[in-house]
Write a protein that holds these residues in place. Structure first.
Motif, PDB file in Angstrom:
ATOM      1  N   ASN A   1     -70.018-112.329 -48.748  1.00 32.45           N
ATOM      2  CA  ASN A   1     -68.981-113.410 -48.649  1.00 32.45           C
ATOM      3  C   ASN A   1     -69.673-114.787 -48.419  1.00 32.45           C
ATOM      4  OD1 ASN A   1     -66.611-111.995 -49.702  1.00 32.45           O
ATOM      5  ND2 ASN A   1     -66.733-110.920 -47.838  1.00 32.45           N
TER       6      ASN A   1
ATOM      7  N   THR B   1     -60.532-109.937 -46.384  1.00 26.87           N
ATOM      8  CA  THR B   1     -61.379-111.098 -46.342  1.00 26.87           C
ATOM      9  C   THR B   1     -61.481-111.967 -47.486  1.00 26.87           C
ATOM     10  OG1 THR B   1     -62.872-109.831 -44.487  1.00 26.87           O
ATOM     11  CG2 THR B   1     -63.577-111.899 -45.894  1.00 26.87           C
TER      12      THR B   1
ATOM     13  N   LEU C   1     -71.148-107.136 -45.738  1.00 29.66           N
ATOM     14  CA  LEU C   1     -69.920-107.772 -46.154  1.00 29.66           C
ATOM     15  C   LEU C   1     -69.927-109.365 -45.909  1.00 29.66           C
ATOM     16  CD1 LEU C   1     -67.065-107.253 -47.434  1.00 29.66           C
ATOM     17  CD2 LEU C   1     -66.366-106.724 -45.297  1.00 29.66           C
ATOM     18  N   THR C   2     -70.123-109.561 -44.638  1.00 37.95           N
ATOM     19  CA  THR C   2     -70.144-110.932 -44.106  1.00 37.95           C
ATOM     20  C   THR C   2     -71.171-111.853 -44.910  1.00 37.95           C
ATOM     21  OG1 THR C   2     -69.375-110.192 -42.019  1.00 37.95           O
ATOM     22  CG2 THR C   2     -70.331-112.361 -42.123  1.00 37.95           C
TER      23      THR C   2
ATOM     24  N   ALA D   1     -61.191-105.388 -43.387  1.00 39.48           N
ATOM     25  CA  ALA D   1     -62.163-106.433 -43.582  1.00 39.48           C
ATOM     26  C   ALA D   1     -62.446-106.494 -45.125  1.00 39.48           C
ATOM     27  CB  ALA D   1     -63.320-105.897 -42.838  1.00 39.48           C
ATOM     28  N   VAL D   2     -62.651-105.383 -45.700  1.00 36.63           N
ATOM     29  CA  VAL D   2     -62.976-105.262 -47.095  1.00 36.63           C
ATOM     30  C   VAL D   2     -61.917-105.997 -48.273  1.00 36.63           C
ATOM     31  CG1 VAL D   2     -63.544-103.583 -49.246  1.00 36.63           C
ATOM     32  CG2 VAL D   2     -64.458-103.365 -46.826  1.00 36.63           C
TER      33      VAL D   2
ATOM     34  N   GLU E   1     -68.219-117.538 -42.736  1.00 37.00           N
ATOM     35  CA  GLU E   1     -66.664-117.019 -42.684  1.00 37.00           C
ATOM     36  C   GLU E   1     -66.826-115.611 -42.029  1.00 37.00           C
ATOM     37  OE1 GLU E   1     -64.642-118.839 -43.866  1.00 37.00           O
ATOM     38  OE2 GLU E   1     -65.451-119.924 -45.264  1.00 37.00           O
TER      39      GLU E   1
ATOM     40  N   PHE F   1     -60.359-109.547 -38.794  1.00 35.55           N
ATOM     41  CA  PHE F   1     -59.683-108.270 -39.697  1.00 35.55           C
ATOM     42  C   PHE F   1     -60.027-107.043 -38.771  1.00 35.55           C
ATOM     43  CE2 PHE F   1     -59.028-111.064 -43.264  1.00 35.55           C
ATOM     44  CZ  PHE F   1     -57.697-110.971 -43.643  1.00 35.55           C
TER      45      PHE F   1
ATOM     46  N   TYR G   1     -70.594-104.038 -42.351  1.00 33.64           N
ATOM     47  CA  TYR G   1     -69.760-105.211 -41.701  1.00 33.64           C
ATOM     48  C   TYR G   1     -70.617-106.194 -41.951  1.00 33.64           C
ATOM     49  CZ  TYR G   1     -69.190-108.221 -37.813  1.00 33.64           C
ATOM     50  OH  TYR G   1     -68.807-109.426 -36.896  1.00 33.64           O
TER      51      TYR G   1
ATOM     52  N   SER H   1     -63.798-111.748 -41.377  1.00 34.58           N
ATOM     53  CA  SER H   1     -64.035-110.508 -41.451  1.00 34.58           C
ATOM     54  C   SER H   1     -64.001-109.847 -39.859  1.00 34.58           C
ATOM     55  CB  SER H   1     -65.225-110.007 -42.156  1.00 34.58           C
ATOM     56  OG  SER H   1     -66.354-110.508 -41.319  1.00 34.58           O
ATOM     57  N   SER H   2     -64.585-110.429 -39.083  1.00 36.39           N
ATOM     58  CA  SER H   2     -64.453-110.263 -37.821  1.00 36.39           C
ATOM     59  C   SER H   2     -63.206-109.936 -37.080  1.00 36.39           C
ATOM     60  CB  SER H   2     -65.385-110.764 -36.678  1.00 36.39           C
ATOM     61  OG  SER H   2     -66.694-110.993 -37.225  1.00 36.39           O
TER      62      SER H   2
END
Length: 263
Positions: A178, A242, A174-175, A238-239, A182, A189, A171, A186-187
């Motif tokens: 990107n 986002t 991923l954040t 999230a994947v 942002e 989602f 997580y 993702s959080s």
């Protein structure tokens, strides 16, 4: 009628079409990975629309999501859990509430991320939720499977903790990949998906007599379903969600809307 209102209605119509298509085409919005075990993906376009549009349109998308689930349960439902969604209080009501709740989650995390050290607080909040959900859910699955030995339960807890930490690490990756600015997207989602899971499963427990008659005590079964599906759906949201949300937001009309909403 203002151009912005026409744009909102048009965009809502597009999301409605996507939600209905994913709901009614088998193995598209409700993906069956094992007999009796389905992963929901329809919540992803629903949340994208909720995050972009005004709350009233988010509520509409939630209702459409629920209606699609209701119709799909008659078209493809086979297990006791599927048939529970024949009841609109199980299929439609929690999804309508989800349309409002997800918007609140998105707005809340966006505001939280803007305060001093807000991003750290967002990461901490999502991490705590993920760890508690994973560990508690894994222990419940073990109990449902007849595990009573305390040593075995400790092992289950440790394994679940490792999975939870891996989820949190991915997580965060991923954040950062990107854009850490942002992070709240993702959080949102992830938390929104878990809120959806809780709302739907609570409705199943409260309103589904058929499910309870089939399984007896419904609560342990529900907790097992939440543990096995909730985080998978959250990670998928999230994947997938986002980058789509961030790409859509680059449209000139949506840039104006998001600036206005965040003001």
């Amino acid at each position: 009628m203002k151009k912005t209102e026409i744009f909102d209605i048009t965009l809502t119509s597009v999301f409605v079409a996507i939600i209905l298509m994913m709901s009614l085409v088998q193995q598209l919005g409700f993906l069956t990975i094992l007999p009796g075990v389905a992963i929901t993906l329809v919540h992803i376009p629903t949340m994208i629309g909720i995050f972009i549009l005004k709350p009233r349109y988010g509520f509409i998308l939630g209702v459409i999501f629920g209606l699609g689930s209701l119709i799909a349960s008659y078209m493809y439902g086979a297990t006791a859990f599927d048939l529970a969604f024949h009841n609109p209080l199980v299929s439609v009501l929690p999804r309508a509430l989800f349309g409002v709740a997800a918007w609140g989650v998105f707005q809340g995390l966006q505001k939280l991320s803007k305060i001093k050290n807000g991003n750290y607080l967002v990461v901490l909040l999502v991490s705590i939720i993920a760890i508690i959900a994973t560990v508690f859910g894994a222990r419940q699955i073990a109990i449902n499977g007849g595990v009573t030995n305390e040593t075995t339960m400790i092992v289950v807890t440790l394994i679940a903790s490792v999975f939870a930490l891996a989820f949190v690490a991915f997580y965060i990756y991923l954040t950062v990949k990107n854009n850490e600015k942002e992070l709240y997207v993702s959080s949102s989602f992830i938390v929104g998906t878990l809120v959806h899971t809780v709302l739907v499963l609570t409705a199943v427990v409260l309103f589904s007599d058929f499910f309870e008659m089939s399984f007896g005590d419904a609560v342990p079964v529900i907790l097992g379903v939440a543990a096995s599906n909730g985080l998978i759906e959250a990670l998928a949201a999230a994947v997938i969600g986002t980058p789509i949300y961030i790409a859509l937001r680059q449209l000139p009309q949506l840039q104006r809307k998001t600036k206005k909403h965040s003001a």
